[in-house]
Scaffold this motif. Structure first.
Motif, mmCIF file in Angstrom:
data_model
loop_
_atom_site.group_PDB
_atom_site.id
_atom_site.type_symbol
_atom_site.label_atom_id
_atom_site.label_comp_id
_atom_site.label_asym_id
_atom_site.label_seq_id
_atom_site.Cartn_x
_atom_site.Cartn_y
_atom_site.Cartn_z
ATOM 1 N N MET A 139 53.728 31.740 -21.013
ATOM 2 C CA MET A 139 52.454 31.334 -20.460
ATOM 3 C C MET A 139 52.634 30.146 -19.522
ATOM 4 S SD MET A 139 48.957 30.784 -22.470
ATOM 5 C CE MET A 139 47.672 29.806 -21.790
ATOM 6 N N THR A 140 53.588 29.288 -19.808
ATOM 7 C CA THR A 140 53.798 28.114 -18.972
ATOM 8 C C THR A 140 54.359 28.478 -17.599
ATOM 9 O OG1 THR A 140 55.970 27.791 -19.963
ATOM 10 C CG2 THR A 140 54.125 26.571 -20.935
ATOM 11 N N ARG A 141 54.889 29.672 -17.455
ATOM 12 C CA ARG A 141 55.407 30.091 -16.155
ATOM 13 C C ARG A 141 54.311 30.648 -15.260
ATOM 14 N NH1 ARG A 141 60.140 32.771 -19.344
ATOM 15 N NH2 ARG A 141 58.309 33.708 -20.203
ATOM 16 N N THR A 142 53.119 30.809 -15.781
ATOM 17 C CA THR A 142 52.005 31.352 -15.013
ATOM 18 C C THR A 142 51.354 30.232 -14.213
ATOM 19 O OG1 THR A 142 51.591 32.961 -16.757
ATOM 20 C CG2 THR A 142 49.833 32.614 -15.166
ATOM 21 N N PRO A 143 51.204 30.411 -12.887
ATOM 22 C CA PRO A 143 50.497 29.392 -12.103
ATOM 23 C C PRO A 143 49.072 29.197 -12.650
ATOM 24 C CG PRO A 143 51.588 30.973 -10.666
ATOM 25 C CD PRO A 143 51.691 31.506 -12.070
ATOM 26 N N ILE A 144 48.601 27.968 -12.629
ATOM 27 C CA ILE A 144 47.289 27.649 -13.203
ATOM 28 C C ILE A 144 46.199 28.531 -12.622
ATOM 29 C CG2 ILE A 144 45.505 25.857 -13.285
ATOM 30 C CD1 ILE A 144 47.744 23.859 -13.788
ATOM 31 N N ALA B 72 36.951 33.985 -9.521
ATOM 32 C CA ALA B 72 35.879 33.067 -9.927
ATOM 33 C C ALA B 72 36.266 31.624 -9.600
ATOM 34 C CB ALA B 72 35.590 33.221 -11.422
ATOM 35 N N ARG B 73 37.519 31.239 -9.867
ATOM 36 C CA ARG B 73 37.961 29.878 -9.551
ATOM 37 C C ARG B 73 37.967 29.635 -8.050
ATOM 38 N NH1 ARG B 73 40.942 30.764 -14.305
ATOM 39 N NH2 ARG B 73 42.698 31.711 -13.247
ATOM 40 N N ARG B 74 38.408 30.619 -7.271
ATOM 41 C CA ARG B 74 38.417 30.462 -5.802
ATOM 42 C C ARG B 74 37.009 30.327 -5.251
ATOM 43 N NH1 ARG B 74 42.532 34.287 -6.404
ATOM 44 N NH2 ARG B 74 41.133 36.005 -5.861
ATOM 45 N N ALA B 75 36.032 30.892 -5.941
ATOM 46 C CA ALA B 75 34.632 30.798 -5.515
ATOM 47 C C ALA B 75 33.986 29.501 -6.001
ATOM 48 C CB ALA B 75 33.846 31.994 -6.046
ATOM 49 N N GLY B 76 34.757 28.665 -6.691
ATOM 50 C CA GLY B 76 34.232 27.389 -7.155
ATOM 51 C C GLY B 76 33.751 27.416 -8.597
ATOM 52 N N GLY B 77 33.884 28.538 -9.258
ATOM 53 C CA GLY B 77 33.416 28.644 -10.636
ATOM 54 C C GLY B 77 34.518 28.322 -11.622
ATOM 55 N N GLN B 78 34.119 28.233 -12.851
ATOM 56 C CA GLN B 78 35.078 28.045 -13.929
ATOM 57 C C GLN B 78 34.593 28.798 -15.147
ATOM 58 O OE1 GLN B 78 35.370 23.896 -14.820
ATOM 59 N NE2 GLN B 78 33.212 23.646 -15.209
#
Length: 152
Positions: A1-6, A119-125
């Motif tokens: 999991m730590t190898r996955t970009p945030i 969703a994150r790219r659209a500003g959501g979380q």
């Protein structure tokens, strides 16, 4: 999991399956299904733990790495991140019946990654997620069936 970009992280779920005394019949079918989900890219397995609770209430936690023969699960063992802590084991074990065995799985839902990233790219979380236990769904269906007039 730590190898996955945030930006590519996705929801994480867990499942605890308890096997009461004398009810476990490990045929290998569960292992085959778990490997299939990982190989299909549906999930990324993060942690697996086997808990056994003896008749006196003493709990033993076994990691995959501690098992001698993993069979088809051997391919998954090297990828595990070991997310569960001692407090998690104590909490889960408190709910187990004496003499039972439980399997604890934690996985990342890879199928949800593209949506979560969008969703994150659209500003959501994603600030909450959850699961409706299958027992609750079955109870709801059964309650609906008994309250419905006959013939409807």
């Amino acid at each position: 999991m730590t190898r996955t970009p945030i930006d590519q992280l996705c929801p994480v779920d867990y499942l605890v399956v308890e096997f009461p005394v004398g009810k476990s019949t490990f045929s290998g079918e569960m292992a085959t299904e778990l490997v299939s989900l990982v190989e299909a890219g549906t999930i990324r397995l993060i942690d697996v733990l086997i808990l056994t609770k003896d008749q006196n209430g003493t709990v033993e936690a076994t990691e995959f790495a501690d098992l001698d023969d993993l069979g088809p699960l051997q391919v998954l063992e090297t990828e595990l991140a070991g997310l569960l802590a001692e407090d998690d084991v104590i909490h889960l074990a408190a709910s187990m019946d004496p003499g039972s065995t439980a399997g604890v799985l934690i996985w990342e839902n890879l199928w949800a990654a593209p949506f979560a990233s969008a969703a994150r790219r659209a500003g959501g979380q994603i600030f909450a997620d959850g699961r409706i236990p299958i027992q609750a769904i079955i109870a709801s269906i059964e309650a609906d069936d008994t309250s419905r007039p006959e013939g409807v």
